[in-house]
Design a protein around this motif. Structure first.
Motif, PDB file in Angstrom:
ATOM      1  N   LEU A 306      -6.009 -42.750 -48.608  1.00  0.00           N
ATOM      2  CA  LEU A 306      -4.817 -42.980 -49.526  1.00  0.00           C
ATOM      3  C   LEU A 306      -5.513 -42.504 -51.351  1.00  0.00           C
ATOM      4  CD1 LEU A 306      -3.674 -46.482 -50.555  1.00  0.00           C
ATOM      5  CD2 LEU A 306      -3.978 -44.833 -52.430  1.00  0.00           C
ATOM      6  N   ALA A 307      -6.948 -42.796 -51.583  1.00  0.00           N
ATOM      7  CA  ALA A 307      -7.620 -41.726 -52.489  1.00  0.00           C
ATOM      8  C   ALA A 307      -7.313 -40.230 -52.355  1.00  0.00           C
ATOM      9  CB  ALA A 307      -9.033 -42.172 -52.929  1.00  0.00           C
ATOM     10  N   ALA A 308      -7.330 -39.771 -51.271  1.00  0.00           N
ATOM     11  CA  ALA A 308      -7.060 -37.830 -50.707  1.00  0.00           C
ATOM     12  C   ALA A 308      -5.963 -38.125 -50.798  1.00  0.00           C
ATOM     13  CB  ALA A 308      -8.040 -37.640 -49.461  1.00  0.00           C
ATOM     14  N   ALA A 309      -4.802 -38.467 -50.758  1.00  0.00           N
ATOM     15  CA  ALA A 309      -3.565 -38.354 -50.817  1.00  0.00           C
ATOM     16  C   ALA A 309      -2.761 -38.623 -52.334  1.00  0.00           C
ATOM     17  CB  ALA A 309      -3.021 -39.285 -49.543  1.00  0.00           C
ATOM     18  N   GLY A 310      -3.479 -39.553 -52.698  1.00  0.00           N
ATOM     19  CA  GLY A 310      -3.011 -39.711 -54.269  1.00  0.00           C
ATOM     20  C   GLY A 310      -1.988 -40.649 -54.054  1.00  0.00           C
ATOM     21  N   THR A 311      -1.304 -41.321 -52.844  1.00  0.00           N
ATOM     22  CA  THR A 311      -0.186 -41.899 -52.668  1.00  0.00           C
ATOM     23  C   THR A 311      -0.630 -43.086 -51.454  1.00  0.00           C
ATOM     24  OG1 THR A 311       2.526 -41.925 -52.455  1.00  0.00           O
ATOM     25  CG2 THR A 311       1.358 -40.138 -50.959  1.00  0.00           C
ATOM     26  N   ASP A 312       0.688 -44.075 -51.220  1.00  0.00           N
ATOM     27  CA  ASP A 312       0.756 -44.665 -50.289  1.00  0.00           C
ATOM     28  C   ASP A 312       1.933 -44.576 -49.222  1.00  0.00           C
ATOM     29  OD1 ASP A 312       1.965 -46.118 -51.694  1.00  0.00           O
ATOM     30  OD2 ASP A 312       1.468 -48.380 -51.643  1.00  0.00           O
ATOM     31  N   ALA A 313       2.443 -43.718 -49.535  1.00  0.00           N
ATOM     32  CA  ALA A 313       3.484 -43.557 -48.490  1.00  0.00           C
ATOM     33  C   ALA A 313       2.926 -43.245 -47.264  1.00  0.00           C
ATOM     34  CB  ALA A 313       4.150 -42.245 -50.001  1.00  0.00           C
ATOM     35  N   PRO A 314       3.476 -43.309 -46.341  1.00  0.00           N
ATOM     36  CA  PRO A 314       2.746 -43.564 -45.259  1.00  0.00           C
ATOM     37  C   PRO A 314       2.314 -41.431 -44.507  1.00  0.00           C
ATOM     38  CG  PRO A 314       4.042 -44.538 -44.892  1.00  0.00           C
ATOM     39  CD  PRO A 314       4.470 -44.490 -46.353  1.00  0.00           C
ATOM     40  N   GLU A 315       3.442 -41.345 -44.365  1.00  0.00           N
ATOM     41  CA  GLU A 315       2.824 -39.148 -44.341  1.00  0.00           C
ATOM     42  C   GLU A 315       2.123 -38.865 -44.895  1.00  0.00           C
ATOM     43  OE1 GLU A 315       4.145 -37.949 -41.263  1.00  0.00           O
ATOM     44  OE2 GLU A 315       5.908 -39.489 -40.917  1.00  0.00           O
ATOM     45  N   PRO A 316       1.834 -38.532 -45.996  1.00  0.00           N
ATOM     46  CA  PRO A 316       0.619 -38.133 -46.937  1.00  0.00           C
ATOM     47  C   PRO A 316      -0.953 -39.440 -46.067  1.00  0.00           C
ATOM     48  CG  PRO A 316       2.349 -37.777 -49.033  1.00  0.00           C
ATOM     49  CD  PRO A 316       2.930 -39.090 -47.445  1.00  0.00           C
ATOM     50  N   LEU A 317      -0.472 -40.050 -46.470  1.00  0.00           N
ATOM     51  CA  LEU A 317      -1.834 -40.503 -45.889  1.00  0.00           C
ATOM     52  C   LEU A 317      -2.223 -40.327 -44.043  1.00  0.00           C
ATOM     53  CD1 LEU A 317      -2.249 -44.706 -46.758  1.00  0.00           C
ATOM     54  CD2 LEU A 317      -3.173 -43.905 -44.231  1.00  0.00           C
ATOM     55  N   LEU A 318      -1.394 -39.859 -44.038  1.00  0.00           N
ATOM     56  CA  LEU A 318      -1.689 -40.041 -42.144  1.00  0.00           C
ATOM     57  C   LEU A 318      -1.745 -38.712 -42.345  1.00  0.00           C
ATOM     58  CD1 LEU A 318       1.518 -41.837 -40.004  1.00  0.00           C
ATOM     59  CD2 LEU A 318      -0.819 -42.094 -39.694  1.00  0.00           C
ATOM     60  N   ALA A 319      -1.692 -38.085 -42.719  1.00  0.00           N
ATOM     61  CA  ALA A 319      -2.398 -36.148 -43.209  1.00  0.00           C
ATOM     62  C   ALA A 319      -3.775 -36.432 -42.841  1.00  0.00           C
ATOM     63  CB  ALA A 319      -1.561 -35.892 -43.662  1.00  0.00           C
ATOM     64  N   GLN A 320      -4.138 -37.427 -44.287  1.00  0.00           N
ATOM     65  CA  GLN A 320      -5.261 -37.637 -44.510  1.00  0.00           C
ATOM     66  C   GLN A 320      -6.510 -38.328 -43.179  1.00  0.00           C
ATOM     67  OE1 GLN A 320      -6.696 -36.134 -47.361  1.00  0.00           O
ATOM     68  NE2 GLN A 320      -5.144 -34.495 -47.548  1.00  0.00           N
ATOM     69  N   LEU A 321      -5.248 -39.779 -43.036  1.00  0.00           N
ATOM     70  CA  LEU A 321      -6.800 -39.884 -42.083  1.00  0.00           C
ATOM     71  C   LEU A 321      -6.928 -39.345 -41.022  1.00  0.00           C
ATOM     72  CD1 LEU A 321      -4.579 -43.104 -40.807  1.00  0.00           C
ATOM     73  CD2 LEU A 321      -6.985 -42.916 -41.990  1.00  0.00           C
ATOM     74  N   GLY A 322      -6.564 -38.043 -40.178  1.00  0.00           N
ATOM     75  CA  GLY A 322      -7.114 -37.306 -39.714  1.00  0.00           C
ATOM     76  C   GLY A 322      -8.361 -36.293 -40.135  1.00  0.00           C
ATOM     77  N   GLU A 323      -8.787 -36.242 -41.439  1.00  0.00           N
ATOM     78  CA  GLU A 323      -8.966 -35.245 -42.059  1.00  0.00           C
ATOM     79  C   GLU A 323     -10.790 -36.292 -42.324  1.00  0.00           C
ATOM     80  OE1 GLU A 323      -9.336 -32.273 -41.927  1.00  0.00           O
ATOM     81  OE2 GLU A 323      -6.819 -32.559 -40.844  1.00  0.00           O
ATOM     82  N   SER A 324     -10.956 -37.581 -42.351  1.00  0.00           N
ATOM     83  CA  SER A 324     -11.641 -38.278 -42.495  1.00  0.00           C
ATOM     84  C   SER A 324     -12.522 -39.022 -42.159  1.00  0.00           C
ATOM     85  CB  SER A 324     -10.914 -38.987 -44.146  1.00  0.00           C
ATOM     86  OG  SER A 324     -11.061 -39.985 -43.514  1.00  0.00           O
ATOM     87  N   ALA A 325     -13.967 -39.425 -41.908  1.00  0.00           N
ATOM     88  CA  ALA A 325     -14.323 -40.487 -41.120  1.00  0.00           C
ATOM     89  C   ALA A 325     -14.779 -41.480 -41.748  1.00  0.00           C
ATOM     90  CB  ALA A 325     -15.862 -39.543 -40.368  1.00  0.00           C
ATOM     91  N   PHE A 326     -15.565 -42.776 -41.170  1.00  0.00           N
ATOM     92  CA  PHE A 326     -16.548 -43.530 -42.080  1.00  0.00           C
ATOM     93  C   PHE A 326     -18.054 -44.089 -40.850  1.00  0.00           C
ATOM     94  CE2 PHE A 326     -16.809 -47.694 -42.700  1.00  0.00           C
ATOM     95  CZ  PHE A 326     -17.421 -48.533 -44.084  1.00  0.00           C
ATOM     96  N   ASP A 327     -18.582 -44.402 -41.977  1.00  0.00           N
ATOM     97  CA  ASP A 327     -19.440 -44.647 -41.140  1.00  0.00           C
ATOM     98  C   ASP A 327     -19.770 -46.287 -41.339  1.00  0.00           C
ATOM     99  OD1 ASP A 327     -20.628 -42.932 -40.503  1.00  0.00           O
ATOM    100  OD2 ASP A 327     -22.053 -42.504 -42.577  1.00  0.00           O
ATOM    101  N   ALA A 328     -18.662 -46.703 -40.250  1.00  0.00           N
ATOM    102  CA  ALA A 328     -18.392 -48.109 -39.588  1.00  0.00           C
ATOM    103  C   ALA A 328     -20.046 -48.822 -39.228  1.00  0.00           C
ATOM    104  CB  ALA A 328     -17.235 -47.992 -39.094  1.00  0.00           C
ATOM    105  N   PRO A 329     -20.247 -50.064 -38.832  1.00  0.00           N
ATOM    106  CA  PRO A 329     -21.127 -51.526 -38.872  1.00  0.00           C
ATOM    107  C   PRO A 329     -21.719 -50.743 -37.393  1.00  0.00           C
ATOM    108  CG  PRO A 329     -19.709 -52.683 -39.816  1.00  0.00           C
ATOM    109  CD  PRO A 329     -18.948 -50.912 -39.726  1.00  0.00           C
ATOM    110  N   GLN A 330     -20.361 -50.276 -36.275  1.00  0.00           N
ATOM    111  CA  GLN A 330     -20.605 -49.802 -35.164  1.00  0.00           C
ATOM    112  C   GLN A 330     -20.972 -48.311 -34.572  1.00  0.00           C
ATOM    113  OE1 GLN A 330     -17.049 -47.979 -33.088  1.00  0.00           O
ATOM    114  NE2 GLN A 330     -16.093 -49.620 -33.570  1.00  0.00           N
ATOM    115  N   GLY A 331     -21.164 -47.636 -35.945  1.00  0.00           N
ATOM    116  CA  GLY A 331     -21.194 -45.662 -35.874  1.00  0.00           C
ATOM    117  C   GLY A 331     -20.291 -45.525 -36.361  1.00  0.00           C
ATOM    118  N   ARG A 332     -20.531 -44.139 -36.276  1.00  0.00           N
ATOM    119  CA  ARG A 332     -19.329 -42.839 -37.251  1.00  0.00           C
ATOM    120  C   ARG A 332     -18.195 -42.869 -36.235  1.00  0.00           C
ATOM    121  NH1 ARG A 332     -19.587 -38.530 -40.978  1.00  0.00           N
ATOM    122  NH2 ARG A 332     -20.594 -39.670 -42.161  1.00  0.00           N
ATOM    123  N   VAL A 333     -16.900 -43.773 -37.508  1.00  0.00           N
ATOM    124  CA  VAL A 333     -15.518 -43.357 -36.373  1.00  0.00           C
ATOM    125  C   VAL A 333     -15.238 -42.981 -37.112  1.00  0.00           C
ATOM    126  CG1 VAL A 333     -16.156 -45.836 -35.915  1.00  0.00           C
ATOM    127  CG2 VAL A 333     -14.916 -45.596 -38.040  1.00  0.00           C
TER     128      VAL A 333
END
Length: 391
Positions: A306-333
């Motif tokens: 959302l921060a990268a897209a600047g909006t909570d509109a699903p389509e821009p948000l989905l486009a950014q989701l595929g570009e980022s990772a997160f260091d989750a408790p299980q490891g990087r996801v």
């Protein structure tokens, strides 16, 4: 019930919908998912929110009823001004929500393992797909327990499909499924006693369970009461986690087997920090489940997008989701942008004498999600992971 989670401010908040059950058959695990979700929101807001705006959760209790999930999802999208919904445990609840989410062009984040063979542009799947738990568990059981399986599940879509997939893997290894039984949600002890009598007559090497929620403890107690020994006839399950184990005595739980990307007992700095923060927020007795961990990291992933897209509109948000990772408790996801599923790290654990999960096998790295099991076979796995001796 409507609850406004943290985020009160003069600045207009980002509103998200949260649907986890505080009542009903799967309340225990879904309460842990709610705890993970609200912990993530707290962390994000304490760090300044997203683009200077707090995150506010509109939370309802669907009471483990698919029709309530559908009705409340529609309310969130049409009355509460929400575009993003985080929630759902049973596949029947996901399938109830998806037509509504798709019709209103929303986006559902679903943090639960499921049977695979599904894709929706309007759903992000952050729980394990079958190639991230079923195939590894099948290989482990066939190599350590034997090849004669007895299957028991709750009577709804996930157990039927999960058992079909597990049967395919067992047959690949020239194993045998001796019987396949389904019990209604809310089945009582007498029903499970009858099942255990059939188990004893069949004499399998392992019981594969897709029983869910409060019924899980009843199943394991019936196994124990029948005099069966988990050392020689374990129950192996994808749906038994810390929340279900908390409802049974340690001696009933000991020796049984589960596959998941995360366990409360993982001994890594990230896992320990998450468990400590979860229990500070939700209470020391609240179990920390794999479903709670997925519920937690999916909020962080979504808000980063959302921060990268600047909006909570699903389509821009989905486009950014595929570009980022997160260091989750299980490891990087991270999300696979081709199928909206998540790279996760498979693990297998066995319950010790205190009813605590101890990892006995670890894939060693995240596995690309393949919800259709297009290119998976049991031979993919023996050399890829590492078996861990119990001490």
């Amino acid at each position: 019930m409507r609850l406004m989670a943290s985020g009160s401010s003069a600045v207009r908040p980002w509103r998200i919908g949260v649907l986890f059950s505080a009542t009903g058959v799967t309340a225990a695990v879904e309460t842990s998912q709610l705890g993970g979700t609200l912990l993530a929101i707290d962390e994000i807001n304490e760090a300044g929110g997203v683009l200077g705006r707090p995150v506010e959760a509109v939370v309802y209790d669907p009471a483990s009823e698919p029709r309530a999930y559908r009705r409340l999802a529609e309310r969130l999208l049409t009355e509460d001004g929400v575009r993003l919904i985080f929630g759902g445990y049973m596949s029947s609840t996901r399938k109830a929500m998806l037509p509504v989410v798709e019709a209103h062009r929303g986006l559902l984040f679903y943090p639960t393992l499921y049977e695979g063979f599904e894709y929706s542009r309007h759903c992000v799947y952050t729980g394990a797909a079958p190639n991230q738990n079923s195939i590894q568990l099948a290989n482990y059981l066939l190599s350590t327990c034997g090849n004669r399986f007895f299957m028991i599940g709750s009577d709804y879509v996930y157990p039927y499909e999960s058992n079909r997939i597990m049967t395919d893997f067992v047959v690949q290894s020239r194993g045998t499924v001796l019987d396949e039984i389904y019990v209604p949600l809310g089945a009582g002890p007498a029903e499970f006693d009858r099942v255990m009598a059939k188990v004893q007559r069949a004499a399998p090497d392992v019981i594969f369970s897709t029983v869910v929620g409060a019924d899980t403890a009843t199943l394991y107690e019936a196994h124990h009461a029948a005099g069966l020994d988990a050392a020689t006839l374990p129950i192996a399950s994808l749906t038994t986690g810390e929340a279900e184990v908390a409802a049974m005595p340690a001696e009933v739980a000991a020796g049984h087997i589960t596959a998941a990307p995360f366990f409360e007992t993982l001994d890594t700095p990230a896992a320990r920090r998450f468990v400590a923060a979860f229990k500070r927020r939700n209470g020391v007795h609240m179990p920390v489940t794999a479903a709670a961990e997925a519920a937690y990291f999916q909020v962080h992933l979504a808000m980063r997008a959302l921060a990268a897209a600047g909006t909570d509109a699903p389509e821009p948000l989905l486009a950014q989701l595929g570009e980022s990772a997160f260091d989750a408790p299980q490891g990087r996801v991270r999300i696979d942008g081709t199928n909206n599923h998540t790279y996760l790290r498979p693990r297998i654990a066995r319950l010790d004498a205190r009813g605590r999960f101890r990892v006995v096998w670890d894939a060693g790295a995240p596995v690309k999600p393949d919800p259709y099991c297009v290119a998976q076979s049991l031979s993919d796995w023996p050399a890829d992971g590492r078996q861990i001796a119990l001490s």
